[in-house]
Design a protein around this motif. Structure first.
Motif, PDB file in Angstrom:
ATOM      1  N   SER A 111      23.020  28.451 -12.000  1.00 18.65           N
ATOM      2  CA  SER A 111      23.692  29.452 -12.834  1.00 18.65           C
ATOM      3  C   SER A 111      23.198  30.855 -12.500  1.00 18.65           C
ATOM      4  O   SER A 111      23.959  31.817 -12.536  1.00 18.65           O
ATOM      5  N   GLU A 112      21.915  30.991 -12.169  1.00 20.20           N
ATOM      6  CA  GLU A 112      21.379  32.297 -11.786  1.00 20.20           C
ATOM      7  C   GLU A 112      21.984  32.758 -10.459  1.00 20.20           C
ATOM      8  O   GLU A 112      22.263  33.954 -10.279  1.00 20.20           O
ATOM      9  N   ARG A 113      22.182  31.825  -9.532  1.00 19.93           N
ATOM     10  CA  ARG A 113      22.816  32.166  -8.260  1.00 19.93           C
ATOM     11  C   ARG A 113      24.259  32.629  -8.489  1.00 19.93           C
ATOM     12  O   ARG A 113      24.716  33.605  -7.878  1.00 19.93           O
ATOM     13  N   ILE A 114      24.959  31.944  -9.362  1.00 17.33           N
ATOM     14  CA  ILE A 114      26.339  32.325  -9.683  1.00 17.33           C
ATOM     15  C   ILE A 114      26.367  33.701 -10.345  1.00 17.33           C
ATOM     16  O   ILE A 114      27.270  34.506 -10.106  1.00 17.33           O
ATOM     17  N   GLN A 115      25.360  33.974 -11.186  1.00 18.35           N
ATOM     18  CA  GLN A 115      25.298  35.284 -11.831  1.00 18.35           C
ATOM     19  C   GLN A 115      25.130  36.409 -10.815  1.00 18.35           C
ATOM     20  O   GLN A 115      25.731  37.479 -10.951  1.00 18.35           O
ATOM     21  N   LEU A 116      24.352  36.170  -9.770  1.00 20.75           N
ATOM     22  CA  LEU A 116      24.186  37.166  -8.717  1.00 20.75           C
ATOM     23  C   LEU A 116      25.508  37.429  -8.008  1.00 20.75           C
ATOM     24  O   LEU A 116      25.831  38.576  -7.674  1.00 20.75           O
ATOM     25  N   ILE A 117      26.267  36.370  -7.775  1.00 23.51           N
ATOM     26  CA  ILE A 117      27.585  36.505  -7.136  1.00 23.51           C
ATOM     27  C   ILE A 117      28.500  37.357  -8.012  1.00 23.51           C
ATOM     28  O   ILE A 117      29.214  38.239  -7.528  1.00 23.51           O
ATOM     29  N   ILE A 118      28.470  37.088  -9.326  1.00 25.97           N
ATOM     30  CA  ILE A 118      29.319  37.843 -10.255  1.00 25.97           C
ATOM     31  C   ILE A 118      28.915  39.310 -10.283  1.00 25.97           C
ATOM     32  O   ILE A 118      29.768  40.208 -10.238  1.00 25.97           O
ATOM     33  N   ASP A 119      27.621  39.589 -10.343  1.00 20.72           N
ATOM     34  CA  ASP A 119      27.138  40.973 -10.388  1.00 20.72           C
ATOM     35  C   ASP A 119      27.586  41.749  -9.162  1.00 20.72           C
ATOM     36  O   ASP A 119      28.050  42.894  -9.263  1.00 20.72           O
ATOM     37  N   GLU A 120      27.452  41.136  -7.991  1.00 24.17           N
ATOM     38  CA  GLU A 120      27.843  41.807  -6.749  1.00 24.17           C
ATOM     39  C   GLU A 120      29.355  42.012  -6.698  1.00 24.17           C
ATOM     40  O   GLU A 120      29.836  43.050  -6.241  1.00 24.17           O
ATOM     41  N   THR A 121      30.104  41.029  -7.169  1.00 23.15           N
ATOM     42  CA  THR A 121      31.569  41.108  -7.135  1.00 23.15           C
ATOM     43  C   THR A 121      32.079  42.192  -8.061  1.00 23.15           C
ATOM     44  O   THR A 121      32.953  42.983  -7.699  1.00 23.15           O
ATOM     45  N   VAL A 122      31.530  42.250  -9.264  1.00 24.48           N
ATOM     46  CA  VAL A 122      31.985  43.220 -10.260  1.00 24.48           C
ATOM     47  C   VAL A 122      31.724  44.647  -9.791  1.00 24.48           C
ATOM     48  O   VAL A 122      32.543  45.548 -10.006  1.00 24.48           O
ATOM     49  N   LYS A 123      30.615  44.877  -9.122  1.00 21.82           N
ATOM     50  CA  LYS A 123      30.269  46.214  -8.664  1.00 21.82           C
ATOM     51  C   LYS A 123      31.076  46.647  -7.445  1.00 21.82           C
ATOM     52  O   LYS A 123      31.151  47.832  -7.137  1.00 21.82           O
ATOM     53  N   SER A 124      31.668  45.684  -6.753  1.00 21.15           N
ATOM     54  CA  SER A 124      32.415  45.991  -5.537  1.00 21.15           C
ATOM     55  C   SER A 124      33.892  46.201  -5.851  1.00 21.15           C
ATOM     56  O   SER A 124      34.357  45.956  -6.964  1.00 21.15           O
ATOM     57  N   SER A 125      34.627  46.636  -4.823  1.00 17.15           N
ATOM     58  CA  SER A 125      36.069  46.834  -4.975  1.00 17.15           C
ATOM     59  C   SER A 125      36.839  45.526  -4.828  1.00 17.15           C
ATOM     60  O   SER A 125      38.060  45.506  -4.979  1.00 17.15           O
ATOM     61  N   ALA A 126      36.132  44.432  -4.529  1.00 21.10           N
ATOM     62  CA  ALA A 126      36.801  43.137  -4.368  1.00 21.10           C
ATOM     63  C   ALA A 126      37.464  42.689  -5.672  1.00 21.10           C
ATOM     64  O   ALA A 126      38.523  42.065  -5.658  1.00 21.10           O
ATOM     65  N   SER A 184      35.914  28.548 -18.311  1.00 16.23           N
ATOM     66  CA  SER A 184      34.569  27.998 -18.173  1.00 16.23           C
ATOM     67  C   SER A 184      34.467  27.056 -16.978  1.00 16.23           C
ATOM     68  O   SER A 184      35.428  26.386 -16.611  1.00 16.23           O
ATOM     69  N   ILE A 185      33.282  27.026 -16.376  1.00 19.61           N
ATOM     70  CA  ILE A 185      32.979  26.048 -15.338  1.00 19.61           C
ATOM     71  C   ILE A 185      31.802  25.203 -15.820  1.00 19.61           C
ATOM     72  O   ILE A 185      31.059  25.607 -16.717  1.00 19.61           O
ATOM     73  N   ILE A 186      31.654  24.032 -15.236  1.00 19.13           N
ATOM     74  CA  ILE A 186      30.559  23.134 -15.590  1.00 19.13           C
ATOM     75  C   ILE A 186      29.650  22.973 -14.381  1.00 19.13           C
ATOM     76  O   ILE A 186      30.124  22.748 -13.266  1.00 19.13           O
ATOM     77  N   ILE A 187      28.346  23.086 -14.593  1.00 22.03           N
ATOM     78  CA  ILE A 187      27.365  22.813 -13.545  1.00 22.03           C
ATOM     79  C   ILE A 187      26.578  21.577 -13.954  1.00 22.03           C
ATOM     80  O   ILE A 187      25.956  21.558 -15.017  1.00 22.03           O
ATOM     81  N   GLU A 188      26.620  20.539 -13.140  1.00 23.35           N
ATOM     82  CA  GLU A 188      25.878  19.308 -13.397  1.00 23.35           C
ATOM     83  C   GLU A 188      24.753  19.169 -12.381  1.00 23.35           C
ATOM     84  O   GLU A 188      24.954  19.419 -11.185  1.00 23.35           O
ATOM     85  N   GLY A 189      23.572  18.786 -12.869  1.00 22.13           N
ATOM     86  CA  GLY A 189      22.424  18.612 -11.980  1.00 22.13           C
ATOM     87  C   GLY A 189      21.496  17.531 -12.478  1.00 22.13           C
ATOM     88  O   GLY A 189      21.707  16.943 -13.544  1.00 22.13           O
ATOM     89  N   THR A 190      20.438  17.291 -11.720  1.00 22.56           N
ATOM     90  CA  THR A 190      19.483  16.224 -12.073  1.00 22.56           C
ATOM     91  C   THR A 190      18.376  16.709 -12.989  1.00 22.56           C
ATOM     92  O   THR A 190      17.553  15.912 -13.429  1.00 22.56           O
ATOM     93  N   SER A 191      18.348  18.024 -13.273  1.00 21.84           N
ATOM     94  CA  SER A 191      17.305  18.568 -14.144  1.00 21.84           C
ATOM     95  C   SER A 191      17.766  19.893 -14.721  1.00 21.84           C
ATOM     96  O   SER A 191      18.645  20.555 -14.155  1.00 21.84           O
ATOM     97  N   PRO A 192      17.172  20.305 -15.853  1.00 19.25           N
ATOM     98  CA  PRO A 192      17.500  21.625 -16.402  1.00 19.25           C
ATOM     99  C   PRO A 192      17.194  22.745 -15.411  1.00 19.25           C
ATOM    100  O   PRO A 192      17.900  23.745 -15.355  1.00 19.25           O
ATOM    101  N   ASP A 193      16.162  22.547 -14.608  1.00 18.39           N
ATOM    102  CA  ASP A 193      15.786  23.582 -13.642  1.00 18.39           C
ATOM    103  C   ASP A 193      16.867  23.766 -12.582  1.00 18.39           C
ATOM    104  O   ASP A 193      17.175  24.901 -12.181  1.00 18.39           O
ATOM    105  N   SER A 194      17.462  22.669 -12.120  1.00 16.61           N
ATOM    106  CA  SER A 194      18.481  22.759 -11.062  1.00 16.61           C
ATOM    107  C   SER A 194      19.734  23.484 -11.554  1.00 16.61           C
ATOM    108  O   SER A 194      20.282  24.332 -10.852  1.00 16.61           O
ATOM    109  N   VAL A 195      20.187  23.167 -12.773  1.00 17.85           N
ATOM    110  CA  VAL A 195      21.380  23.832 -13.288  1.00 17.85           C
ATOM    111  C   VAL A 195      21.088  25.294 -13.642  1.00 17.85           C
ATOM    112  O   VAL A 195      21.949  26.160 -13.517  1.00 17.85           O
ATOM    113  N   THR A 196      19.852  25.584 -14.051  1.00 19.49           N
ATOM    114  CA  THR A 196      19.480  26.961 -14.367  1.00 19.49           C
ATOM    115  C   THR A 196      19.469  27.807 -13.101  1.00 19.49           C
ATOM    116  O   THR A 196      19.997  28.927 -13.080  1.00 19.49           O
ATOM    117  N   ARG A 197      18.873  27.279 -12.041  1.00 18.92           N
ATOM    118  CA  ARG A 197      18.831  28.023 -10.781  1.00 18.92           C
ATOM    119  C   ARG A 197      20.230  28.224 -10.213  1.00 18.92           C
ATOM    120  O   ARG A 197      20.543  29.278  -9.644  1.00 18.92           O
TER     121      ARG A 197
END
Length: 473
Positions: free
Chosen positions: A173-188, A158-171
């Motif tokens: 986490s969504e960016r990290i999810q995009l990174i994961i999706d692209e990584t999983v689909k690739s040969s990397a 697990s990783i922890i994301i700390e921010g000044t608002s729920p919106d900042s940590v949500t955004r």
């Protein structure tokens, strides 16, 4: 004025923290494709004694994560049916607590506005979230105004994301999810697990593979001695007519009588290939791109049914549950009867023999090909329905084969870096019609790559015993 400011600052901390959003807002949940998301909310407290206030000049209530532990496998999959998609992660309720911090104020933003979220992503993905030199992590932190905290141990996922608002940590986490999706689909990101039909449990087959490898790896010495015999004989003839170089005592120069040098003729080297198209026998194993590392380890010999990328414990647990839940369907596909295979000869997976990447033994199912393929189909469909198979893998047609040599397994060095293939013509000439034998398919495993059990085979996450005796009606 200074005293007045201190009083006002102290009074600010006696005011209880009020959450502007409703409780249900912070308890919402959303899917992050395998990431387990849990909001951990922390608020301030006004129950401070006067002694505590005197002891600490500045006390700030900040949002900090209470725990980075992921929920248990039982809780994650409670109520999930076999073959259903991976259970959606849940965000836990807000939990309030206090923490002292020296820097209570930073600019115009109050530290009491901090929020955090715990994401179970899997240690194998950490390096992609960090990026080269930490560039990706820094970019997310600066753009979203958050802090990404990685665990100190690779055993934690697990990783922890700390921010000044729920919106900042949500955004974030969504960016990290995009990174994961692209990584999983690739040969990397390499495949971590697979469904296998073990063949290495047959000792006689393991012995044949060992002899096969030793024969090829020792082929260089044998052929080298035969093919260079004429050159060696020439060297011997030259050695018999040795020259004696005498130096005069009063001179540093050496005089040689060139009329005494014997003339030796050498047979020309043959550059033609054999009628079978094989390389000249004078080629070394290195020139052919053949070394020990490209051979399949005999104790891991198997047939592959399905490749999987299970990058965290949650997905592994889901895979085990799906696998164990389809045992009955597999038995039905086999009609409760044993199935055997026959391995004969060798073949190249793609390309030409001169630039082979994979050499394998073709599989012939004895008296039950439809049954075995149907059992494999049951497995593939169950894992696809459970959301654990990549789209491109789900569309592939299964071709059972027993790999014996694979250039991808090559141990990379400065001298072998250029080789992404090997010349298999000589191997095919000798073993193209090899009879490997007939073998009973005894088990099917959910295997983990790069990890091995005591018997030398891939680590067994789960297994199913297949019929071994013919049932009589």
């Amino acid at each position: 004025m200074l005293a007045l400011f201190r009083v006002e600052r102290a009074l600010n901390f006696t005011i209880p923290y009020h959450i502007s959003k409703s409780a249900t807002y912070f308890q919402k949940c959303y899917s992050c494709g395998g990431m387990n998301n849990k909001y951990k909310m922390i608020g301030g407290s006004s129950n401070k004694t006067s002694a505590e206030k005197k002891k600490h000049k500045s006390i700030a209530s900040v949002w900090k994560p209470v725990s980075t532990q992921s929920c248990s496998a039982d809780n994650r999959h409670a109520g999930a049916e076999v073959g259903s998609k991976l259970a959606e992660p849940q965000i836990g309720p807000a939990i309030l607590s206090d923490k002292e911090e020296d820097n209570a104020f930073k600019g115009s933003v109050s530290s009491t506005d901090k929020h955090s979220i715990s994401l179970e992503v899997g240690s194998s993905l950490f390096r992609f979230i960090k990026g080269k030199g930490g560039y990706v992590q820094s970019n997310i932190e600066e753009e979203m105004g958050v802090k990404i905290i990685f665990p100190s141990s690779r055993k934690e996922e697990s990783i922890i994301i700390e921010g000044t608002s729920p919106d900042s940590v949500t955004r974030a986490s969504e960016r990290i999810q995009l990174i994961i999706d692209e990584t999983v689909k690739s040969s990397a990101l390499d495949y971590s697990h697979f469904i296998s039909l073990p063949l290495a449990i047959n000792p006689q087959l393991v012995d044949k593979l060992i002899n096969f490898q030793n024969s090829i790896l020792g082929l260089h010495d044998n052929t080298s001695n035969e093919d260079t015999s004429e050159e060696e004989n020439g060297d011997k003839r030259l050695g018999e007519s040795t020259l004696t170089l005498k130096a005069q005592e009063d001179s540093g120069n050496v005089k040689v009588d060139v009329t005494k040098i014997p003339l030796v003729s050498y047979p020309p080297k043959s550059s033609s290939t054999s009628t079978s198209g094989s390389k000249p026998k004078t080629s070394t194993l290195s020139e052919l791109g053949i070394d020990k590392s490209i051979f399949i380890k005999p104790k891991t010999f198997h047939l592959t049914v399905l490749m999987l990328k299970l990058w965290n414990k949650e997905r592994v647990d889901a895979a085990v549950k799906i696998f164990e839940g389809i045992e009955g369907e597999i038995m039905d596909a086999l009609n409760g009867q044993p199935v055997s295979i026959k391995l004969k000869g060798l073949d190249c997976m793609r390309g030409s023999l001169a630039k082979a990447r994979v050499l394998y033994a073709p599989v012939e199912v004895i008296g039950g090909e439809d049954r075995l393929l149907q059992a494999c189909k049951v497995i593939t469909e169950a894992f696809t329905k459970g959301g654990l198979v990549l789209e491109k893998d789900a569309k592939q047609t299964l071709k059972l084969h027993a790999t014996v040599m694979n250039a991808r397994h090559r141990k990379r060095t400065k001298t072998t870096k250029k080789y992404d293939s090997f010349d298999a013509r000589g191997v095919m000439e000798k073993y193209g019609s090899e009879e490997w034998g007939e073998y009973l398919i005894r088990e099917v495993h959910l295997s983990q790559r790069f990890v091995f059990d005591e018997d030398g085979y891939y680590h067994r996450c789960a297994s199913i015993l297949l019929p071994q005796n013919v049932q009589v009606d």
